[in-house]
Design an enzyme around this catalytic site. Structure first.
Site, mmCIF file in Angstrom:
data_model
loop_
_atom_site.group_PDB
_atom_site.id
_atom_site.type_symbol
_atom_site.label_atom_id
_atom_site.label_comp_id
_atom_site.label_asym_id
_atom_site.label_seq_id
_atom_site.Cartn_x
_atom_site.Cartn_y
_atom_site.Cartn_z
ATOM 1 C CE LYS A 94 -35.614 -37.263 37.437
ATOM 2 N NZ LYS A 94 -35.227 -37.132 36.039
ATOM 3 N NE ARG A 152 -37.797 -37.832 29.307
ATOM 4 C CZ ARG A 152 -37.139 -37.877 30.471
ATOM 5 N NH1 ARG A 152 -37.490 -38.749 31.403
ATOM 6 N NH2 ARG A 152 -36.132 -37.060 30.705
HETATM 7 C C1 LIG Z 1 -34.109 -37.630 35.727
HETATM 8 C C2 LIG Z 1 -33.241 -37.069 34.685
HETATM 9 C C3 LIG Z 1 -31.844 -37.250 34.750
HETATM 10 C C4 LIG Z 1 -31.164 -38.066 35.831
HETATM 11 O O1 LIG Z 1 -31.264 -39.436 35.537
HETATM 12 P P1 LIG Z 1 -30.499 -40.527 36.456
HETATM 13 O O2 LIG Z 1 -30.742 -41.797 35.751
HETATM 14 O O3 LIG Z 1 -31.141 -40.474 37.799
HETATM 15 O O4 LIG Z 1 -29.067 -40.154 36.495
HETATM 16 C C5 LIG Z 1 -31.060 -36.657 33.777
HETATM 17 N N1 LIG Z 1 -31.618 -35.940 32.771
HETATM 18 C C6 LIG Z 1 -32.951 -35.741 32.669
HETATM 19 C C7 LIG Z 1 -33.478 -34.929 31.548
HETATM 20 C C8 LIG Z 1 -33.800 -36.311 33.616
HETATM 21 O O5 LIG Z 1 -35.121 -36.131 33.491
#
Ligand SMILES: *Cc1c(COP(=O)(O)O)cnc(C)c1O
Length: 358
Positions: free
Chosen positions: A39, A134
């Site tokens: 993403k 969250r």
């Molecule tokens: C965006 C996201 C991640 C990745 O986070 P980073 O800090 O970029 O490693 C992992 N888990 C979820 C649920 C996310 O939304």
């Protein structure tokens, strides 16, 4: 003079490959598999392929359109929907995600109905709330939740997950990670349900990992930022031997003039509804680049030269050029923080230029 397109982001695939390989090796040393989070880079197929080349088998994205984009590009991976689906997305989840993360029983019921209709099984990872506030099922409700899910056809619980340091900034402490492992053991024992994925977090879990002798039941992490920007995310410290500059944002100066350091005239709101304040330092050398808040999260730009961002509107960002002596047509380059990287990779206004040599 032939000039390259600006604004552009120069994406060094070799550096991303290096970071991914190192992280696979580091986490693999304690049997933790990595999901490559896409993403952050808007599901870029070029980058997805690089991650797969380094031995990453699972690609995770919060957007179904990105999963579809990678599938359509012919990429073969285990695709994970990283954000709990909306009811309006159910069909697309079944079509595009091999695994989805989930927290709502009603949504899982709809997934079950759709899975039966398409004659398939939707694998799910249940997210657990452990303090960051969250997404997630409250631990006290987990067992009844699982009981209900087990009655649904077309749904297979393949794991549990937890997320830290995203919304509330809560750290994945040893205590919390132990509690999460215990939860995994309890679920496996109580329901005779082997969990293929005990997904303990994201790039914020680096310090926990490095300082923990045992990682307990955790066998999976979902990594974005540490692959792309080479950092852990609790203190934004660089991870040894990783590149922090795989992405460079390149812009071009459209105006360079000596002007006053403070606006003159009666002052009202600026483009974004604030009354800006400036310090009077007399006449200064000012430059403007042809990108603004519409293109990039300006506050996340880190100039590689000694110049200061004074502010931005939709399509302009203004700098104190200091002693840099920059002229119209000169390129100005930046390193990126996470927010700037996200905004640049999703912006249709920024040209993506890939290279594969360090
Ligand atoms: C965006 C996201 C991640 C990745 O986070 P980073 O800090 O970029 O490693 C992992 N888990 C979820 C649920 C996310 O939304």
């Amino acid at each position: 003079m032939t000039q390259s397109i600006t604004p552009r982001v120069e994406i060094n695939l070799a550096k991303i490959a290096h970071n991914a390989a190192k992280l696979v090796e580091i986490y693999g040393s304690k049997n933790i598999e990595i999901m490559g989070v896409t993403k952050t880079v808007c599901g870029s197929p070029e980058i997805a392929n690089i991650l797969l080349d380094q031995g990453i088998r699972m690609l995770a994205d919060s957007k179904l359109v990105n999963l579809k984009k990678m599938r359509d590009a012919g990429i073969k991976a285990n695709f994970v929907l990283l954000r709990a689906p909306a009811l309006s997305e159910i069909d697309s989840v079944i079509k595009n995600a091999d695994i989805s993360i989930n927290t709502e029983l009603f949504v899982i019921k709809k997934l079950s109905e759709a899975a039966l209709q398409y004659n398939t099984v939707q694998k799910i990872i249940l997210m657990i709330e452990m303090g960051d506030l969250r997404e997630g099922i409250m631990p006290a409700n987990l067992e009844t939740f699982i009981q209900e899910v087990l009655t649904l056809q077309g749904i297979e619980i393949v794991g549990i997950g937890v997320n830290f340091a995203c919304f509330g900034g809560v750290k994945p402490s040893k205590q919390k990670m132990n509690d999460f492992s215990k939860l995994a053991s309890r679920v496996e024992a109580k329901f005779s349900l082997p969990l293929s994925y005990v997904s303990g977090g994201n790039s914020a879990n680096y310090n926990w990992f490095m300082t923990s002798e045992s990682v307990g039941k955790v066998n999976n992490l979902r990594l974005g930022e540490s692959i792309y920007l080479g950092r852990e995310t609790l203190n934004r410290m660089a991870i040894p031997e990783l590149y922090t500059d795989a992405f460079t944002f390149v812009t071009e100066i459209i105006e360079s003039k000596t002007k006053p350091s403070i606006p003159y005239g009666e002052i009202g709101q600026n483009a974004f509804g604030v009354f800006p304040k400036f310090r009077d330092r007399g006449q200064i050398s000012r430059i403007i680049i042809g990108v603004g808040s519409q293109d990039v999260m300006v506050a996340g730009l880190i100039p590689t030269l000694d110049i200061d961002i004074l502010g931005s509107s939709s399509d302009h960002t203004v700098f104190d050029a200091k002693k840099s002596n920059l002229m119209v047509g000169d390129e100005v380059t930046f390193n990126l923080n996470y927010g700037a990287l996200l905004s640049i990779m999703t912006s249709p206004y920024v040209y993506k230029k890939y290279s594969n040599i360090i």
